[in-house]
Design an enzyme around this catalytic site. Structure first.
Site, PDB file in Angstrom:
ATOM      1  N   GLU A   1      10.017  16.827  61.863  1.00 52.66           N
ATOM      2  CA  GLU A   1       9.080  17.916  62.122  1.00 52.66           C
ATOM      3  C   GLU A   1       9.828  19.041  62.844  1.00 52.66           C
ATOM      4  O   GLU A   1      10.210  18.885  64.002  1.00 52.66           O
ATOM      5  CB  GLU A   1       7.945  17.379  63.000  1.00 52.66           C
ATOM      6  CG  GLU A   1       6.859  18.383  63.236  1.00 52.66           C
ATOM      7  CD  GLU A   1       5.733  17.826  64.092  1.00 52.66           C
ATOM      8  OE1 GLU A   1       6.015  17.135  65.091  1.00 52.66           O
ATOM      9  OE2 GLU A   1       4.564  18.097  63.776  1.00 52.66           O
TER      10      GLU A   1
ATOM     11  N   CYS B   1       0.611  21.000  63.543  1.00 57.18           N
ATOM     12  CA  CYS B   1       0.849  19.608  63.130  1.00 57.18           C
ATOM     13  C   CYS B   1       0.706  19.455  61.627  1.00 57.18           C
ATOM     14  O   CYS B   1       1.424  18.690  61.004  1.00 57.18           O
ATOM     15  CB  CYS B   1      -0.114  18.692  63.854  1.00 57.18           C
ATOM     16  SG  CYS B   1      -1.829  19.180  63.658  1.00 57.18           S
TER      17      CYS B   1
ATOM     18  N   GLU C   1      -3.348  11.741  68.000  1.00 60.10           N
ATOM     19  CA  GLU C   1      -3.151  12.736  66.930  1.00 60.10           C
ATOM     20  C   GLU C   1      -1.733  13.253  67.083  1.00 60.10           C
ATOM     21  O   GLU C   1      -1.420  13.954  68.043  1.00 60.10           O
ATOM     22  CB  GLU C   1      -4.133  13.905  67.091  1.00 60.10           C
ATOM     23  CG  GLU C   1      -5.587  13.538  66.938  1.00 60.10           C
ATOM     24  CD  GLU C   1      -6.006  13.334  65.496  1.00 60.10           C
ATOM     25  OE1 GLU C   1      -5.160  13.500  64.578  1.00 60.10           O
ATOM     26  OE2 GLU C   1      -7.165  12.975  65.276  1.00 60.10           O
TER      27      GLU C   1
ATOM     28  N   LYS D   1      -5.775  17.514  80.306  1.00 59.00           N
ATOM     29  CA  LYS D   1      -4.480  18.026  80.759  1.00 59.00           C
ATOM     30  C   LYS D   1      -3.861  18.893  79.661  1.00 59.00           C
ATOM     31  O   LYS D   1      -3.347  18.383  78.662  1.00 59.00           O
ATOM     32  CB  LYS D   1      -3.510  16.880  81.088  1.00 59.00           C
ATOM     33  CG  LYS D   1      -2.328  17.407  81.905  1.00 59.00           C
ATOM     34  CD  LYS D   1      -1.107  16.523  81.849  1.00 59.00           C
ATOM     35  CE  LYS D   1      -0.307  16.719  80.616  1.00 59.00           C
ATOM     36  NZ  LYS D   1       0.219  18.078  80.397  1.00 59.00           N
TER      37      LYS D   1
HETATM   38  P1  NAD Z   1       4.412  16.725  73.517  1.00 58.68           P
HETATM   39  O1  NAD Z   1       4.156  15.338  73.054  1.00 58.68           O
HETATM   40  O2  NAD Z   1       5.713  17.059  74.114  1.00 58.68           O
HETATM   41  O3  NAD Z   1       3.312  17.163  74.599  1.00 58.68           O
HETATM   42  C1  NAD Z   1       1.920  17.082  74.340  1.00 58.68           C
HETATM   43  C2  NAD Z   1       1.174  16.950  75.653  1.00 58.68           C
HETATM   44  O4  NAD Z   1       1.530  15.709  76.256  1.00 58.68           O
HETATM   45  C3  NAD Z   1       1.519  18.021  76.697  1.00 58.68           C
HETATM   46  O5  NAD Z   1       0.349  18.339  77.409  1.00 58.68           O
HETATM   47  C4  NAD Z   1       2.514  17.307  77.596  1.00 58.68           C
HETATM   48  O6  NAD Z   1       2.561  17.849  78.895  1.00 58.68           O
HETATM   49  C5  NAD Z   1       1.937  15.903  77.601  1.00 58.68           C
HETATM   50  N1  NAD Z   1       2.852  14.816  77.932  1.00 58.68           N
HETATM   51  C6  NAD Z   1       4.172  14.721  77.668  1.00 58.68           C
HETATM   52  N2  NAD Z   1       4.653  13.540  78.122  1.00 58.68           N
HETATM   53  C7  NAD Z   1       3.616  12.875  78.682  1.00 58.68           C
HETATM   54  C8  NAD Z   1       3.475  11.610  79.326  1.00 58.68           C
HETATM   55  N3  NAD Z   1       4.491  10.775  79.472  1.00 58.68           N
HETATM   56  N4  NAD Z   1       2.257  11.260  79.788  1.00 58.68           N
HETATM   57  C9  NAD Z   1       1.200  12.084  79.626  1.00 58.68           C
HETATM   58  N5  NAD Z   1       1.272  13.301  79.047  1.00 58.68           N
HETATM   59  C10 NAD Z   1       2.466  13.683  78.562  1.00 58.68           C
HETATM   60  O7  NAD Z   1       4.092  17.626  72.255  1.00 58.68           O
HETATM   61  P2  NAD Z   1       4.321  19.197  72.110  1.00 58.68           P
HETATM   62  O8  NAD Z   1       5.706  19.435  71.673  1.00 58.68           O
HETATM   63  O9  NAD Z   1       3.797  19.899  73.294  1.00 58.68           O
HETATM   64  O10 NAD Z   1       3.307  19.511  70.923  1.00 58.68           O
HETATM   65  C11 NAD Z   1       3.671  19.576  69.626  1.00 58.68           C
HETATM   66  C12 NAD Z   1       3.382  18.266  68.936  1.00 58.68           C
HETATM   67  O11 NAD Z   1       1.968  18.050  68.885  1.00 58.68           O
HETATM   68  C13 NAD Z   1       3.851  18.262  67.500  1.00 58.68           C
HETATM   69  O12 NAD Z   1       4.460  17.032  67.196  1.00 58.68           O
HETATM   70  C14 NAD Z   1       2.549  18.419  66.719  1.00 58.68           C
HETATM   71  O13 NAD Z   1       2.616  17.931  65.402  1.00 58.68           O
HETATM   72  C15 NAD Z   1       1.590  17.670  67.560  1.00 58.68           C
HETATM   73  N6  NAD Z   1       0.202  18.078  67.274  1.00 58.68           N
HETATM   74  C16 NAD Z   1      -0.595  17.210  66.585  1.00 58.68           C
HETATM   75  C17 NAD Z   1      -1.890  17.590  66.250  1.00 58.68           C
HETATM   76  C18 NAD Z   1      -2.786  16.655  65.486  1.00 58.68           C
HETATM   77  O14 NAD Z   1      -3.994  16.882  65.477  1.00 58.68           O
HETATM   78  N7  NAD Z   1      -2.270  15.635  64.833  1.00 58.68           N
HETATM   79  C19 NAD Z   1      -2.374  18.846  66.620  1.00 58.68           C
HETATM   80  C20 NAD Z   1      -1.527  19.709  67.316  1.00 58.68           C
HETATM   81  C21 NAD Z   1      -0.226  19.307  67.635  1.00 58.68           C
END
Ligand code: NAD
Length: 484
Positions: free
Chosen positions: A378, A281, A247, A172
């Site tokens: 962040e 991230c 992650e 997804k």
């Molecule tokens: P987010 O948590 O809002 O969304 C991430 C994904 O989760 C999206 O596809 C979203 O649609 C989905 N999602 C949201 N709520 C959900 C739920 N209840 N059930 C299932 N899926 C759900 O994060 P974001 O703002 O889109 O992304 C940025 C974040 O991702 C930052 O915190 C960044 O640090 C982190 N990130 C971490 C890594 C890593 O490898 N550690 C890599 C890239 C990004």
């Protein structure tokens, strides 16, 4: 105009979750229409993944899956120019970054093709006539959820080990950035990966994403995203005891000691916050500087950051494109305004630009208190928080004084100090006198609230395998401990 939907059972079609328009973040121009996935599409995709799991895929020799992973890598390479342009337009990020991510995604498929046939295992004798060995089998159907900041690369990090292990997946992507993952799913069908092995469902997190996570047909959830959502995913996985890897976010430091080679440390630290416009991230969003060189480092860092070219993502000379959307840009700006209000000094950037596109300038906030919001949260944009430290002990305390632990870069001319800090800093990756973070073959993941589980390494294959211990009696003495 691109027309996008969902990819289920080897076919791309319209999702049942309603239609949205995707605009380019850098221009506001319409890029695609997307027919989103609904919960009924989740049910269909999980059914397709379960059917594929029961078919040849999981039973095929791992070398056959390796061949198909190489075919995916070849296809990515062949389509790289078109795909890079679509990804840059969809995410708004500089095409130079996108090309590097595309190359990394390709190498990730090649890496897991190389390790597919060599999962680790144990064997031994147990005394008497008993011997044992471990049998590895795929975990099953995996829900893989990825964010918008590296859509293609995160999809590759997720898909490659899962496919190498013989799992089937429902991926997804964020509904704002689905295009490269859908492209990848179509490529998978084209190169001969069986229908149902790779399904892609662009959809919002709730209710559709959570329906996928909670679906009884899903055996494992692999999530990349924010720490807050990671907690929600864990809760959804708790009752059915689903396997889960997370992650999550970061607030990683670049730590510059006075004995560092500043000619190296400064431009590398500029790169390590501003590539991907800070929407990373592992962005080194904190710059910790030894007090004796603090003024010099802030001034030279600011001068270098001020020379970054911000603009058209498709221009090869651009260093930073736009942020993902205006809402996120406003959130980033809010952090900068509050940091100024809390006594820190905005020495570069920090102003909302006029015009179309979600652009934000490279921003340096100096004299940030290590306990303040700008040093703890962040921000996920092109904003670095600079904090002085007195000595090594204080540098370690500040570096570890956040809830995250994803990455840290240490700049020092003293090799013993470098090794000491590698041991003392609580982070999944430590860079010593170099800013780079992720390489296929090197474990990547978090300490503390940056999550758990590791990606990118040979060990990550194990996250997609169940280990079964087989114990064999080779002798002819009966097993009759009750003496019946
Ligand atoms: P987010 O948590 O809002 O969304 C991430 C994904 O989760 C999206 O596809 C979203 O649609 C989905 N999602 C949201 N709520 C959900 C739920 N209840 N059930 C299932 N899926 C759900 O994060 P974001 O703002 O889109 O992304 C940025 C974040 O991702 C930052 O915190 C960044 O640090 C982190 N990130 C971490 C890594 C890593 O490898 N550690 C890599 C890239 C990004």
């Amino acid at each position: 105009m691109i027309e996008a939907g969902v990819h289920i059972g080897g076919e791309t079609r319209r999702g049942a979750g309603g239609e949205v328009e995707l605009a380019e973040p850098a221009t506001g121009e319409q890029l695609a229409t997307l027919a989103l996935a609904a919960e009924s599409d989740v049910d269909a995709a999980v059914d397709a993944a379960r059917a594929a799991l029961a078919g040849e895929w999981a039973r095929a020799p791992a070398t056959e899956r390796a061949r198909l992973l190489h075919a995916l890598a070849d296809g990515l390479r062949a389509g790289r120019n078109d795909l890079a342009a679509v990804e840059a337009r969809n995410v708004g990020k500089a095409i130079s970054s996108v090309k590097a991510e595309l190359a990394a995604a390709t190498e990730t498929f090649r890496f897991y093709a190389s390790v597919a046939a060599a999962p680790s295992g144990r064997t031994g004798t147990l005394g008497g006539s008993l011997t044992h060995y471990s049998l590895k089998q795929p975990v099953g159907v995996c829900a893989q959820i990825v964010p918008w900041n590296y859509p293609l690369m995160m999809a590759a990090w997720k898909l490659a080990p899962a496919l190498a292990a013989g799992c089937t997946t429902v991926l997804k992507p964020d509904p704002r950035t689905p295009l490269s993952a859908l492209w990848l799913a179509e490529l998978a069908a084209e190169v001969g990966i069986p229908a149902g092995v790779v399904n892609v469902l662009p959809a919002p997190g709730t209710p559709v994403g959570s329906h996928l996570v909670a679906h009884p047909g899903v055996d494992k959830v692999a999530f990349t995203g924010s720490t807050a959502t990671g907690g929600e995913i864990m809760r959804l996985c708790a009752d059915p005891i689903k396997r889960v890897t997370l992650e999550l976010g970061g607030k990683s430091p670049s730590i510059v000691f006075a004995d560092a080679d500043l000619d190296e440390a400064i431009p590398a630290s500029v790169w390590s916050i501003y590539y991907s416009a800070g929407q990373s991230c592992e962005a080194r969003s904190r710059l910790l500087v030894e007090a004796s060189v603090y003024d010099e480092v802030v001034s030279r860092f600011t001068e270098a950051a001020g020379r970054l070219k911000v603009g058209d993502p498709l221009d090869a000379e651009t260093h930073m494109g736009s942020l993902i959307d205006a809402g996120h840009r406003d959130r980033v700006h809010g952090y900068v305004e509050r940091a100024g209000g809390a006594g820190a000094e905005v020495v570069l950037g920090g102003e909302l630009p006029d015009g179309a596109g979600a652009f934000y300038p490279a921003t340096v906030v100096a004299n940030v208190d290590a306990g303040s919001e700008a040093a703890q949260e962040e921000i996920f944009g092109p904003v670095v928080a600079v904090t002085p430290f007195a000595d090594e002990r204080e540098a370690v305390a500040i570096a570890n004084g956040v809830r995250y632990g994803l990455m840290a870069t240490v700049w020092t001319g003293d090799p013993n100090r470098a090794q000491r800090l590698a041991r003392r800093i609580d982070a999944g990756t430590i860079g010593l006198n170099m800013p780079y973070t992720a390489f296929p073959g090197v474990a990547f993941g978090g300490f503390k609230q940056s999550g758990f589980g590791r990606e990118l390494s040979a060990g990550a294959l194990e996250e997609y395998l169940e280990e079964k211990s087989v114990i064999v009696a080779a002798g002819n003495r009966p097993s009759n401990p009750f003496g019946l």
